[in-house]
Design a protein around this motif. Structure first.
Motif, mmCIF file in Angstrom:
data_model
loop_
_atom_site.group_PDB
_atom_site.id
_atom_site.type_symbol
_atom_site.label_atom_id
_atom_site.label_comp_id
_atom_site.label_asym_id
_atom_site.label_seq_id
_atom_site.Cartn_x
_atom_site.Cartn_y
_atom_site.Cartn_z
ATOM 1 N N GLN A 66 -2.962 5.486 -3.545
ATOM 2 C CA GLN A 66 -4.403 5.842 -3.778
ATOM 3 C C GLN A 66 -4.941 4.624 -3.654
ATOM 4 O O GLN A 66 -6.184 4.762 -2.909
ATOM 5 C CB GLN A 66 -4.639 6.686 -5.285
ATOM 6 N N GLU A 67 -4.867 3.456 -4.342
ATOM 7 C CA GLU A 67 -5.583 2.264 -3.982
ATOM 8 C C GLU A 67 -5.909 1.877 -2.392
ATOM 9 O O GLU A 67 -6.848 1.566 -1.862
ATOM 10 C CB GLU A 67 -4.999 1.098 -4.601
ATOM 11 N N ALA A 68 -4.469 2.274 -1.618
ATOM 12 C CA ALA A 68 -4.675 1.900 -0.232
ATOM 13 C C ALA A 68 -5.542 2.613 0.525
ATOM 14 O O ALA A 68 -6.298 2.386 1.291
ATOM 15 C CB ALA A 68 -3.258 1.897 0.168
ATOM 16 N N VAL A 69 -5.433 3.963 0.181
ATOM 17 C CA VAL A 69 -6.362 4.946 0.756
ATOM 18 C C VAL A 69 -7.763 4.596 0.572
ATOM 19 O O VAL A 69 -8.604 4.553 1.540
ATOM 20 C CB VAL A 69 -6.022 6.150 0.342
ATOM 21 N N LYS B 151 7.639 4.729 -12.305
ATOM 22 C CA LYS B 151 7.684 4.246 -11.022
ATOM 23 C C LYS B 151 6.816 5.107 -10.162
ATOM 24 O O LYS B 151 6.142 4.912 -9.217
ATOM 25 C CB LYS B 151 9.163 4.393 -10.630
ATOM 26 N N THR B 152 6.860 6.528 -10.437
ATOM 27 C CA THR B 152 6.078 7.716 -9.713
ATOM 28 C C THR B 152 4.619 7.132 -9.862
ATOM 29 O O THR B 152 3.845 6.981 -8.616
ATOM 30 C CB THR B 152 6.343 8.909 -10.049
ATOM 31 N N GLU B 153 3.991 6.868 -11.153
ATOM 32 C CA GLU B 153 2.685 6.687 -11.404
ATOM 33 C C GLU B 153 2.312 5.312 -10.598
ATOM 34 O O GLU B 153 1.269 5.140 -10.046
ATOM 35 C CB GLU B 153 2.363 6.481 -12.754
ATOM 36 N N GLN B 154 3.204 4.274 -10.550
ATOM 37 C CA GLN B 154 2.781 3.088 -9.979
ATOM 38 C C GLN B 154 2.828 3.207 -8.124
ATOM 39 O O GLN B 154 1.845 2.789 -7.708
ATOM 40 C CB GLN B 154 4.136 2.062 -10.122
ATOM 41 N N GLN C 120 -9.406 4.211 -9.014
ATOM 42 C CA GLN C 120 -8.559 5.117 -9.870
ATOM 43 C C GLN C 120 -7.020 4.963 -9.438
ATOM 44 O O GLN C 120 -6.240 5.155 -10.504
ATOM 45 C CB GLN C 120 -8.737 6.494 -9.280
ATOM 46 N N GLY C 121 -6.702 4.227 -8.134
ATOM 47 C CA GLY C 121 -5.580 4.076 -7.908
ATOM 48 C C GLY C 121 -4.945 2.642 -8.712
ATOM 49 O O GLY C 121 -3.818 2.671 -9.412
#
Length: 57
Positions: free
Chosen positions: A19-22, A10-13, A34-35
């Motif tokens: 990260q994808e949103a940023v 869950k943490t990785e998700q 990478q996200g």
């Protein structure tokens, strides 16, 4: 599924999603990719644990 592995998945998700949103917000395609990769790793870890649980019962 072990609680530690479930939390790790869950943490990785969540980290991947953030990260994808940023990356998307800043126009950084590499960070966005990478996200997505991190999210996929979390998804795979979760699927592995669910499979292990299915064979335990």
């Amino acid at each position: 599924m072990s609680a530690g592995e479930k939390a790790k998945a869950k943490t990785e998700q969540a980290q991947g999603k953030a990260q994808e949103a940023v990356g998307r917000a800043t126009g950084n395609e590499r960070m966005e990719a990478q996200g997505r990769t991190k999210q996929s790793k979390g998804d795979a870890r979760e699927a592995k644990e669910k499979t292990k649980d299915a064979f335990k019962h």
